[in-house]
Design a protein around this motif. Structure first.
Motif, PDB file in Angstrom:
ATOM      1  N   ALA A   1      45.957  44.988  27.877  1.00  0.00           N
ATOM      2  CA  ALA A   1      46.619  45.417  29.114  1.00  0.00           C
ATOM      3  C   ALA A   1      45.706  46.309  29.943  1.00  0.00           C
ATOM      4  N   CYS A   2      44.985  47.193  29.262  1.00  0.00           N
ATOM      5  CA  CYS A   2      44.046  48.098  29.931  1.00  0.00           C
ATOM      6  C   CYS A   2      42.996  47.318  30.704  1.00  0.00           C
ATOM      7  N   LEU A   3      42.343  46.376  30.045  1.00  0.00           N
ATOM      8  CA  LEU A   3      41.263  45.609  30.662  1.00  0.00           C
ATOM      9  C   LEU A   3      41.773  44.691  31.758  1.00  0.00           C
ATOM     10  N   THR A   4      42.940  44.084  31.522  1.00  0.00           N
ATOM     11  CA  THR A   4      43.515  43.165  32.514  1.00  0.00           C
ATOM     12  C   THR A   4      43.812  43.887  33.818  1.00  0.00           C
ATOM     13  N   HIS A   5      44.483  45.035  33.738  1.00  0.00           N
ATOM     14  CA  HIS A   5      44.843  45.776  34.947  1.00  0.00           C
ATOM     15  C   HIS A   5      43.626  46.413  35.613  1.00  0.00           C
ATOM     16  N   LEU A   6      42.620  46.764  34.816  1.00  0.00           N
ATOM     17  CA  LEU A   6      41.413  47.350  35.396  1.00  0.00           C
ATOM     18  C   LEU A   6      40.709  46.341  36.296  1.00  0.00           C
ATOM     19  N   THR A   7      40.570  45.106  35.834  1.00  0.00           N
ATOM     20  CA  THR A   7      39.906  44.089  36.655  1.00  0.00           C
ATOM     21  C   THR A   7      40.747  43.700  37.866  1.00  0.00           C
ATOM     22  N   GLN A   8      42.067  43.830  37.745  1.00  0.00           N
ATOM     23  CA  GLN A   8      42.932  43.528  38.884  1.00  0.00           C
ATOM     24  C   GLN A   8      42.827  44.598  39.966  1.00  0.00           C
ATOM     25  N   SER A   9      42.548  45.840  39.567  1.00  0.00           N
ATOM     26  CA  SER A   9      42.475  46.939  40.535  1.00  0.00           C
ATOM     27  C   SER A   9      41.088  47.074  41.153  1.00  0.00           C
ATOM     28  N   LEU A  10      40.076  46.479  40.511  1.00  0.00           N
ATOM     29  CA  LEU A  10      38.711  46.574  41.005  1.00  0.00           C
ATOM     30  C   LEU A  10      38.297  45.295  41.720  1.00  0.00           C
ATOM     31  N   LYS A  11      37.420  45.450  42.696  1.00  0.00           N
ATOM     32  CA  LYS A  11      36.804  44.310  43.367  1.00  0.00           C
ATOM     33  C   LYS A  11      35.332  44.265  42.955  1.00  0.00           C
ATOM     34  N   ASP A  12      34.859  43.071  42.670  1.00  0.00           N
ATOM     35  CA  ASP A  12      33.515  42.889  42.125  1.00  0.00           C
ATOM     36  C   ASP A  12      32.705  41.963  43.033  1.00  0.00           C
ATOM     37  N   PRO A  13      32.206  42.487  44.175  1.00  0.00           N
ATOM     38  CA  PRO A  13      31.523  41.625  45.153  1.00  0.00           C
ATOM     39  C   PRO A  13      30.226  41.009  44.644  1.00  0.00           C
ATOM     40  N   THR A  14      29.589  41.627  43.658  1.00  0.00           N
ATOM     41  CA  THR A  14      28.328  41.095  43.137  1.00  0.00           C
ATOM     42  C   THR A  14      28.530  40.240  41.892  1.00  0.00           C
ATOM     43  N   ASN A  15      29.801  40.028  41.520  1.00  0.00           N
ATOM     44  CA  ASN A  15      30.126  39.194  40.355  1.00  0.00           C
ATOM     45  C   ASN A  15      29.452  39.710  39.077  1.00  0.00           C
ATOM     46  N   SER A  16      29.417  41.020  38.953  1.00  0.00           N
ATOM     47  CA  SER A  16      28.801  41.628  37.768  1.00  0.00           C
ATOM     48  C   SER A  16      29.691  41.521  36.529  1.00  0.00           C
ATOM     49  N   LEU A  17      30.988  41.300  36.753  1.00  0.00           N
ATOM     50  CA  LEU A  17      31.934  41.244  35.629  1.00  0.00           C
ATOM     51  C   LEU A  17      32.440  39.815  35.414  1.00  0.00           C
ATOM     52  N   GLN A  18      31.534  38.847  35.545  1.00  0.00           N
ATOM     53  CA  GLN A  18      31.963  37.457  35.474  1.00  0.00           C
ATOM     54  C   GLN A  18      32.502  37.082  34.094  1.00  0.00           C
ATOM     55  N   ASN A  19      32.067  37.783  33.060  1.00  0.00           N
ATOM     56  CA  ASN A  19      32.573  37.494  31.715  1.00  0.00           C
ATOM     57  C   ASN A  19      33.872  38.232  31.391  1.00  0.00           C
TER      58      ASN A  19
END
Length: 268
Positions: free
Chosen positions: A26-44
């Protein structure tokens, strides 16, 4: 063979198995939903990996470190991340270090971070965070490092932060903080680590030790004359008298501060 089968079954049953933690997911799921990743650094950082982010001490997520199948460190620095910090980060209850520095994250610091009772390092510096520093983070009693410099944080520094006896690094410089520096932080006693002025500089309305004293701002000459002109001749005379007295006092103060008192100077 029957005996060895039983032994093998027992060994397999007792072997440590990496089971995903629903709180971490739940922690990781909501963290990625709240963040924007314009450089696609978190593609995994995908839903499938959130369900099982760790295998013992191995992490499948860049920037995440695991300990016994749980996320215990997040270091997502200098990735041009935008968005806000999800309050659901509090679900990563095994987290000991959170570093989101040098990004473009906005919004407030969630008070929910108080649930991270194992947290030792909190580095949110060099972002665009605003609002006040939540006093609730004092509940993170193991905090050694609080680094919030170069943001837009406002309000006063919570007095409660002085209760963090393990705190060895503290930096809130270059924000919009105001009011007095808590004595429990600015002038710590005993064997507690002390913080110098660099931890507090760059906050225009912040004052108190260890910052240098704020210079007294008296009425300017023009202001005094302006008051006199607006109040008639008698007031103008009094205003000029006040100017003379003010200039004399100011001159004496400047001489004392600069250590250039005339009678102490040798004659050449």
């Amino acid at each position: 063979m029957g005996f060895w089968s039983v032994v093998l079954f027992t060994l397999l049953a007792c072997a440590p198995v990496s089971i995903s933690d629903p709180s971490d997911e739940a922690c990781l799921t909501h963290l990625t939903q709240s963040l924007k990743d314009p450089t696609n650094s978190l593609q995994n950082w995908t839903k499938s990996n959130f369900a099982n982010p760790c295998s013992g001490f191995t992490s499948y997520l860049p920037g995440a470190t695991c300990n016994n199948g749980r996320i215990y460190k997040l270091s997502l620095t200098n990735l041009s991340l935008q968005g806000s910090i999800s309050p659901y980060l509090a679900n990563c209850t095994n987290l000991q270090s959170l570093d989101l520095s040098s990004n473009q994250i906005t919004g407030a610091i969630p008070a929910d971070l108080q649930s991270l009772v194992n947290l030792a390092v909190l580095n949110l510096s060099s972002n665009r965070l605003d609002g006040e520093i939540p006093p609730q983070i004092t509940m993170c009693a193991y905090l050694n490092v609080i680094d919030l410099h170069d943001n837009f944080l406002s309000g006063q520094i919570p007095q409660q932060l002085g209760l963090l006896v393990r705190l060895s690094a503290f930096d809130v410089s270059n924000n919009k903080l105001s009011g007095p520096i808590p004595v429990s932080l600015g002038n710590r006693s005993g064997n507690l680590p002390r913080f110098n002025a660099s931890s507090f500089l760059g906050n225009k309305d912040l004052y108190g030790y260890p910052l240098p004293p704020m210079k007294t701002k008296g009425l300017s000459v023009l202001a005094i004359v302006g008051i006199g002109l607006g109040s008639g001749f008698a007031s103008l005379v009094l205003s000029f008298t006040g100017v003379c007295i003010w200039l004399k006092v100011t001159e004496q103060k400047m001489a004392l501060e600069d250590g250039k008192i005339s009678q102490l100077m040798p004659d050449y």
